[in-house]
Design an enzyme around this catalytic site. Structure first.
Site, short mmCIF file in Angstrom:
data_model
loop_
_atom_site.label_atom_id
_atom_site.label_comp_id
_atom_site.label_asym_id
_atom_site.label_seq_id
_atom_site.Cartn_x
_atom_site.Cartn_y
_atom_site.Cartn_z
N HIS A 266 31.60 -18.43 -15.00
CA HIS A 266 30.76 -17.39 -14.39
C HIS A 266 31.44 -16.03 -14.51
O HIS A 266 30.81 -15.05 -14.98
CB HIS A 266 30.52 -17.74 -12.92
CG HIS A 266 29.68 -16.74 -12.18
ND1 HIS A 266 28.32 -16.89 -12.01
CD2 HIS A 266 30.00 -15.57 -11.57
CE1 HIS A 266 27.85 -15.86 -11.32
NE2 HIS A 266 28.85 -15.05 -11.05
N GLU A 267 32.70 -15.95 -14.11
CA GLU A 267 33.39 -14.66 -14.16
C GLU A 267 33.64 -14.21 -15.60
O GLU A 267 33.64 -13.02 -15.90
CB GLU A 267 34.71 -14.74 -13.39
CG GLU A 267 34.57 -15.04 -11.90
CD GLU A 267 33.61 -14.12 -11.16
OE1 GLU A 267 33.46 -12.95 -11.57
OE2 GLU A 267 33.01 -14.57 -10.17
N HIS A 270 30.70 -12.19 -16.68
CA HIS A 270 30.81 -10.80 -16.23
C HIS A 270 31.78 -10.03 -17.11
O HIS A 270 31.51 -8.89 -17.53
CB HIS A 270 31.32 -10.76 -14.79
CG HIS A 270 30.29 -11.09 -13.75
ND1 HIS A 270 29.09 -10.43 -13.65
CD2 HIS A 270 30.31 -12.01 -12.74
CE1 HIS A 270 28.40 -10.93 -12.62
NE2 HIS A 270 29.12 -11.89 -12.06
N GLU A 296 24.51 -10.15 -13.49
CA GLU A 296 24.40 -11.54 -13.07
C GLU A 296 23.66 -12.38 -14.11
O GLU A 296 23.91 -13.58 -14.23
CB GLU A 296 23.73 -11.65 -11.71
CG GLU A 296 24.55 -11.12 -10.55
CD GLU A 296 25.91 -11.78 -10.40
OE1 GLU A 296 26.07 -12.95 -10.83
OE2 GLU A 296 26.82 -11.14 -9.86
#
Length: 502
Positions: A266-267, A270, A296
């Site tokens: 997830h990170e 980003h 997101e």
């Protein structure tokens, strides 16, 4: 008197904006250190340091000289489209910042710092009241911020707009009302079928090996470790000081492999976005992300459409077995795929499956809306939270740490952020569907551990534009249509019909 050329004026503007950026990113570096390495006794002075830098940055970003320069540039007719966009967006930002006094900025920054450290303390003590004492004045300041900014309709609209330009309560109410029942129907069908097991995720996975695997995945997905680093924090996050210094954090639970793996992915989503922003636009709007919703969409795309896909499992499960041969010796790739996609109502948003995740977001959205609207007191947060979790997810919240203390966002003053997680997920489904149409054999590429073409597709279609377009404009440009939750619902249906056989 010779008239100053537009090129000279624009360079003066760039120089001014980069000085402001230097101040803001210096403050951001102190905040990153605060969440990773800061000694406990340094907290109070650190808050003062961050507040001072924030106040100075605000003074520069609202200086009359900058306003005059922007007005001159808006009168120039020979700027490039990119230059015009930078100037117009900066004027919007300037006009907004002018509504805040330096004293207000300092008070808000200092209150956020106190709030963050009290959140850490409250989590350790598992007691919301410790956090609530500092959260209450922060909420009042956010209400004041909404009044200073001005709004139409609900005061929460002023804060929502901070994370996604044009976002408002009326639109979000419509989105969540339209998605809630279809998701509940899918959840009911899944719960009518035999549950798949993810017990293998909760065996003992040593911290150092988890870390090593996470670092391998970050690198494999394209995260440039010469332009970033990973560290540990209480709550995983990504921070960027420029596209060549983008940092991520994770957390590790030795009894839950999933906690680390998918927070890393997830990170990374980003971070890949931040590393893909144009270097030459540092300090300018076109060097910043389009919105938190689009941000997101990138993290959720990598976390779910890539990281929880069958193709991803077929490549990485054998790798995981090399790291954890004893823990995974009796697990097949199919069992692994099903297990990491298990659907089950739970307590923790960051660990939630793709179906129930949005109920977690809806609860936070409703809570924030009532808090900023004055219909809910800070002290009433735990009771409201627990009631909503029982209502939407049918789970009993056992304590504050696994309840209303689980997210870091409020301690940062980030009211209005949570809806972007759901909007980003819906955009992710729509964007990934388009990517799948555009990239030949994307599943086989992922199965072979190759995500280079997907990253380049995202870089050229999304990352390179910065704030040139709003979320809706960028979504239309990339996919050919405005946001449609039907793409997400179809993705969910197809995936979980296959897993749960309904």
């Amino acid at each position: 008197m010779m008239q100053t050329s537009s090129d000279t004026l624009y360079q003066q503007y760039v120089d001014a904006m980069r000085k402001i950026a230097d101040l803001r990113y210096a403050s951001a570096l102190l905040q990153w250190d605060q969440e990773t390495y800061l000694p406990a006794k340094g907290a109070a002075i650190r808050g003062q340091q961050i507040a001072t830098l924030s106040e100075i940055a605000h003074e520069h970003s609202t200086a009359p000289s900058l306003g005059g320069l922007l007005q001159e540039l808006m009168g120039c007719d020979n700027l490039t489209p990119g230059q015009k966009k930078n100037v117009s967006l900066t004027w919007e930002d300037y006009s907004k910042q002018k509504k805040f006094t330096p004293a207000f900025v300092r008070e808000l920054t200092e209150t956020v710092n106190k709030s963050f450290h009290s959140w850490i303390e409250a989590r350790k003590a598992n007691d919301f009241k410790i956090f609530g004492r500092h959260l209450a004045p922060l909420v009042e300041l956010k209400k004041q911020e909404a009044q200073l900014l001005g709004y139409e309709g609900h005061p929460y609209n002023a804060l929502l707009n901070d994370f996604d330009k044009g976002s408002n309560v009326a639109t979000l109410d419509g989105v969540f009302n339209n998605i809630g029942q279809p998701l509940k129907n899918i959840l009911d069908q899944i719960q009518s079928r035999p549950q798949v097991s993810n017990a293998f995720l909760h065996r003992h996975y040593p911290k150092d090996k988890q870390w090593a695997f996470g670092m391998q995945v970050l690198k494999d997905l394209g995260y440039d470790l010469e332009a970033g680093r990973q560290d540990m924090s209480e709550h995983p996050f990504t921070t960027s000081f420029n596209s060549r210094d983008v940092r991520v954090t994770t957390r590790i639970d030795e009894q839950d492999l999933g906690n680390m793996v998918w927070s890393c992915i997830h990170e990374t989503g980003h971070a890949l976005y931040e590393q893909g922003l144009p270097d030459e636009e540092y300090g300018l709007p076109l060097g910043e992300a389009a919105s938190l919703t689009i941000h997101e969409s990138q993290s959720r795309l990598w976390e779910n459409h890539v990281g929880r896909s069958k193709a991803f499992c077929e490549h990485y499960f054998p790798v995981l077995q090399q790291y954890f041969p004893e823990q995974l010796q009796d697990v097949t790739v199919e069992t692994f795929y099903q297990g990491i996609n298990q659907v089950s109502p739970s307590l923790i948003r960051t660990e939630a499956d793709e179906v129930t995740y949005h109920f977690h977001v809806m609860i936070r959205y409703e809570l924030e809306k009532q808090l900023i609207g004055g219909n809910l007191a800070t002290n009433d947060i735990p009771a409201f939270w627990n009631e909503q979790y029982a209502r939407y997810l049918g789970v009993t919240v056992p304590d504050d740490k696994r309840g209303c203390l689980q997210d870091v966002h409020w301690s940062h003053g980030s009211f209005g952020y949570f809806p972007t997680y759901s909007l980003g997920s819906f955009y992710a489904a729509q964007i990934y569907r388009k990517a799948s149409e555009s990239i030949k054999d994307i599943d086989n590429q992922i199965k072979n551990g190759n995500t280079t073409e997907l990253l380049q597709w995202l870089r050229s279609g999304i990352h390179q534009y910065g704030r040139m377009y709003t979320s809706e404009e960028l979504g239309q440009r990339v996919t050919g249509e405005t946001l449609k939750i039907d793409h997400f619902l179809q993705y969910i249906l197809d995936k979980y019909r296959d897993i749960y056989k309904f």
